[in-house]
Design a protein around this motif. Structure first.
Motif, PDB file in Angstrom:
ATOM      1  N   ILE A  82       0.847  -0.930  -0.094  1.00  0.00           N
ATOM      2  CA  ILE A  82       0.173  -0.127  -0.194  1.00  0.00           C
ATOM      3  C   ILE A  82       0.657   0.930   0.397  1.00  0.00           C
ATOM      4  O   ILE A  82       1.877   1.096   0.943  1.00  0.00           O
ATOM      5  CB  ILE A  82      -0.882  -0.328   1.331  1.00  0.00           C
ATOM      6  CG1 ILE A  82      -1.555  -1.859   1.269  1.00  0.00           C
ATOM      7  CG2 ILE A  82      -1.723   0.844   1.212  1.00  0.00           C
ATOM      8  CD1 ILE A  82      -2.618  -1.356   0.130  1.00  0.00           C
ATOM      9  N   GLU A  83       0.497   1.901  -1.256  1.00  0.00           N
ATOM     10  CA  GLU A  83       1.668   2.941  -0.835  1.00  0.00           C
ATOM     11  C   GLU A  83      -0.037   4.618  -0.615  1.00  0.00           C
ATOM     12  O   GLU A  83      -0.603   4.221  -1.714  1.00  0.00           O
ATOM     13  CB  GLU A  83       2.010   3.301  -2.461  1.00  0.00           C
ATOM     14  CG  GLU A  83       3.435   2.562  -2.236  1.00  0.00           C
ATOM     15  CD  GLU A  83       4.548   2.767  -1.475  1.00  0.00           C
ATOM     16  OE1 GLU A  83       4.332   4.274  -0.789  1.00  0.00           O
ATOM     17  OE2 GLU A  83       5.070   1.701  -1.147  1.00  0.00           O
ATOM     18  N   SER A  84       1.049   5.751  -0.586  1.00  0.00           N
ATOM     19  CA  SER A  84      -0.073   6.977  -0.802  1.00  0.00           C
ATOM     20  C   SER A  84      -0.439   7.337  -1.602  1.00  0.00           C
ATOM     21  O   SER A  84       0.586   6.972  -2.598  1.00  0.00           O
ATOM     22  CB  SER A  84       0.932   8.424   0.192  1.00  0.00           C
ATOM     23  OG  SER A  84       1.897   8.557  -0.310  1.00  0.00           O
ATOM     24  N   TRP A  85      -1.622   7.816  -1.954  1.00  0.00           N
ATOM     25  CA  TRP A  85      -1.422   8.733  -3.628  1.00  0.00           C
ATOM     26  C   TRP A  85      -0.515  10.104  -3.432  1.00  0.00           C
ATOM     27  O   TRP A  85      -0.535  10.012  -5.130  1.00  0.00           O
ATOM     28  CB  TRP A  85      -2.800   9.097  -2.818  1.00  0.00           C
ATOM     29  CG  TRP A  85      -4.646   8.579  -3.379  1.00  0.00           C
ATOM     30  CD1 TRP A  85      -4.984   7.787  -2.513  1.00  0.00           C
ATOM     31  CD2 TRP A  85      -4.258   7.664  -5.025  1.00  0.00           C
ATOM     32  NE1 TRP A  85      -6.077   7.489  -3.160  1.00  0.00           N
ATOM     33  CE2 TRP A  85      -5.149   6.522  -4.834  1.00  0.00           C
ATOM     34  CE3 TRP A  85      -3.854   7.470  -6.325  1.00  0.00           C
ATOM     35  CZ2 TRP A  85      -5.747   6.475  -6.225  1.00  0.00           C
ATOM     36  CZ3 TRP A  85      -4.433   6.984  -7.038  1.00  0.00           C
ATOM     37  CH2 TRP A  85      -5.483   6.686  -6.639  1.00  0.00           C
ATOM     38  N   ASP A  86      -0.217  10.226  -2.518  1.00  0.00           N
ATOM     39  CA  ASP A  86       1.126  10.839  -3.093  1.00  0.00           C
ATOM     40  C   ASP A  86       2.521  10.341  -3.921  1.00  0.00           C
ATOM     41  O   ASP A  86       2.837  11.035  -4.418  1.00  0.00           O
ATOM     42  CB  ASP A  86       1.805  11.722  -1.509  1.00  0.00           C
ATOM     43  CG  ASP A  86       0.969  12.675  -1.600  1.00  0.00           C
ATOM     44  OD1 ASP A  86      -0.084  13.204  -1.468  1.00  0.00           O
ATOM     45  OD2 ASP A  86       1.577  13.101   0.158  1.00  0.00           O
TER      46      ASP A  86
END
Length: 418
Positions: free
Chosen positions: A70-74
């Motif tokens: 999981i990665e941030s939308w940034d």
């Protein structure tokens, strides 16, 4: 942001992306998936969704393990691009743009992966947006449209009887909210998290958009420059956008402030409605006003799933994605996050469910909305330029003309290189 070690540990998994496509210890094939984080308040709801879904799938397919990062939308689009450029592409990515990868022949087509009923079940506008040169590579994971949200209690306290229907009314309402010491009369998140969305909403409201009817970029058109001049002159320069400069205000922070009751108005998507209601905010929702009337279209957004060919797991990827797009899974993710399903059958089910009655305005708006030009290979590059630079257009010493002109030139150059 979760790195691969933290994400994998949180899900009780064992592989890392260094082993993309490797044979798993528990099964015959390990598929790797990089996905975006949808949690508005920094929780773990996205991780839990994928953990539950992959556990259910693995229970029925003992020869396949799914490892999730999981990665941030940034960061998620950049992370996937860097992995693919380094020859370590994930098997599956759930991110914001697919065209650049498709143009470089990195992706399977949708019809190489999905059954005919599953592929035909996507909403029509989302199928079109997922195509490059009439071939579908992007599979819409979830969708949303955007409306103007306002805090009904703050409006009442400021003596504002009706939601604004024009820009002049919007500015007048913001001035009244400021007199009542509302921290953010109008929150304008032009920070790098999702500046491309806030920008597109305003460009549409001003009568134009990122592209013309022929699909060419028109970012520095007279109408678009005029829109940002108005934002700077009538909202930002008059202190109506709050204590954080728009170029430094990210969507997540703006949404959190709205849920705390600190924002009078902002542009929001369905998941904000759910989070604000949890915090006791009485939310009103109307279309974002145009300069003199309603804009010709609202903005629609689809987030995409795509599958990389590098590891050669077409069969296993296809079987997993057919499971991902089962109505029960589509409705679970959309419902938990206050978003809209990407499929016809799930949309019909949500529209007829009293539990989701509040989403009706968004469901009605989606079929006629305009989406990002995601089928252009240049869009990922242009979107990054907007994220990095558009906030400067409304800085105290900024120039909307100069900033949009620079972004427009770079967009045209990127487009000509397609």
């Amino acid at each position: 942001m979760l790195g691969v070690t933290a994400a994998v540990a949180a899900l009780g998994l064992t592989a890392t992306l260094a082993g993309c496509g490797a044979t798993g210890a528990k099964g015959d094939v390990t598929l790797t998936l990089v996905a975006a984080d949808y949690d508005l308040v920094g929780g773990d709801s996205t991780e839990k969704y994928w953990a539950g879904l992959t556990a259910a799938y693995e229970a029925k397919h003992p020869g396949v393990d799914i490892d999730v990062r999981i990665e941030s939308w940034d960061d998620v689009d950049r992370v996937v691009a860097e992995l693919a450029d380094a020859g370590r592409a994930p098997d599956i990515a759930q991110i914001g743009a697919y065209a650049d990868h498709a143009a470089r022949d990195r992706l399977y087509t949708a019809d190489e992966l999905l059954s005919v009923p599953v592929q035909a079940n996507f909403l029509g506008p989302l199928i079109s947006a997922g195509e490059m040169k009439r071939v579908q590579y992007g599979m819409p994971f979830v969708a949303s449209t955007r409306l103007l949200f306002y805090n009904k209690r703050l409006f009442a306290d400021a003596g504002i009887a009706e939601a604004p229907t024009t820009w002049d009314e919007l500015a007048a309402a913001a001035r009244k909210l400021k007199r009542e010491k509302v921290p953010y009369p109008f929150a304008l998140p032009l920070g790098p998290e999702e500046a491309q969305a806030e920008t597109m909403m305003w460009l549409l409201a001003g009568g134009n958009g990122y592209t013309d009817d022929g699909g060419r970029y028109v970012i520095d058109s007279d109408a678009n420059v005029s829109t940002f001049r108005w934002l700077k002159d009538e909202l930002v320069d008059k202190g109506l956008t709050g204590p954080v400069a728009p170029g430094k205000l990210n969507r997540k922070a703006a949404f959190a402030a709205f849920s705390r009751g600190e924002v009078g108005m902002l542009n929001g998507h369905p998941s904000l409605m759910k989070e604000a209601a949890k915090q006791g905010v009485d939310v009103g929702m109307v279309p974002l006003p145009g300069r003199d009337q309603e804009p010709r279209a609202s903005m629609g957004v689809a987030d995409w799933i795509m599958a990389f060919k590098q590891n050669g797991h077409r069969k296993e990827i296809g079987e997993f994605l057919n499971f991902v797009f089962d109505d029960a899974n589509v409705l679970k993710f959309a419902g938990e996050n206050g978003l809209l399903p990407s499929t016809v059958s799930a949309s019909v089910a949500m529209g007829s469910d009293p539990e989701h009655a509040a989403l009706a305005p968004f469901l009605r708006a989606l079929p006629n909305s305009r989406l990002y030009p995601v089928g252009k290979t240049s869009w990922a590059q242009v979107s990054e330029q907007v994220k990095k630079n558009i906030g400067r257009a409304v800085d105290p010493a900024g120039s909307p003309d100069a900033v949009l002109s620079t972004i427009g030139r770079e967009a045209t150059t990127a487009e000509d290189a397609e």
